[in-house]
Enzyme design. Sequence first.
Site, short mmCIF file in Angstrom:
data_model
loop_
_atom_site.label_atom_id
_atom_site.label_comp_id
_atom_site.label_asym_id
_atom_site.label_seq_id
_atom_site.Cartn_x
_atom_site.Cartn_y
_atom_site.Cartn_z
N LYS A 60 -16.01 54.28 -72.77
CA LYS A 60 -15.18 55.16 -71.94
C LYS A 60 -13.98 55.69 -72.73
CE LYS A 60 -16.84 52.79 -67.85
NZ LYS A 60 -16.68 51.65 -66.95
N GLN A 104 -11.97 47.47 -65.08
CA GLN A 104 -13.36 47.17 -65.42
C GLN A 104 -13.88 46.00 -64.59
OE1 GLN A 104 -15.46 48.87 -67.50
NE2 GLN A 104 -17.04 47.48 -66.77
N ASP A 127 -11.79 55.99 -60.36
CA ASP A 127 -13.08 55.32 -60.32
C ASP A 127 -13.60 55.17 -58.88
OD1 ASP A 127 -15.23 54.21 -61.70
OD2 ASP A 127 -14.45 52.17 -61.58
#
Length: 287
Positions: A60, A104, A127
């Site tokens: 990413k 994450q 996200d």
Amino acid sequence: MTAVPQPTAALLDGTALARELTARTAESAAELRRRTGTAPCLATVLVGADPASVTYVRMKQNSCAKAGIESRHVALPAEISTAGLVDAVTALSEDPAVHGILLQHPVGAHIDERAAFEAIAPGKDVDGVTTASFAAMSFGLPGFVSCTPGGIMRLLDAYDVELSGRHAVVVGRSPILGKPAGMLLLARDATVTYCHSRTADLRAHLREADLVVAAVGRPRFIRGEDLKPGVVVVDAGYNEGNVGDVDFDSAAARASLITPVPGGVGPMTIAVLLEQTVEAAWRQLVS
């Protein structure tokens, strides 16, 4: 000797589409920098050093660089407490130099992951993991979608997959994949069935599906004999050995369209993350 089914389905090529989307995102990031003097910034938060998570975060960060997005990495020890993680995420939420935050997953069994997600300011939840984002997505309100389901929808649209009136079966009910995927499909007038580990006669549901979204986390769990001819198959799973939740060869012999693993859903997830990071930066810096 039994003949081995040969793949006949066309591919839903996430790699090519993600490349196009990222190029447009890079143009938007460059325009933002010209107008404001500031580049979009994505903060990535990693708890511990799980090899797969480290790899995902690095991917990413590399993708950010290609799109003209600055990245800030926050590495935290595996033994950090929920309170410590919440404090770290809250600090990023309050930092005006950070425009998007990615925590994450997973973060460790001893941590209240939901509490950590909720520390992300909705305007920086690029996200799409907070309850505010899920609610906005479910009601069709402004906000950020969960990246993998959002990427799936972009892929289906690019290949002109008709959703209205079609029966979609989502295998999996995680809060950042299965559940939001079903809500996005429902918003497009699909009839949605959620299946999971306690679903009775899963195969019977699969055989009725016009669209299958596999997000169960078990390698090659769904096979061609479980599917009806002409089905569209989206494999959102990724397991050891570069295999998805669908047995590709047997499913491709029945499907009309299918995502490869790798090269299908994964690249689209990252592309949507980058796009939403730049969108968040525009909202914070210009709106």
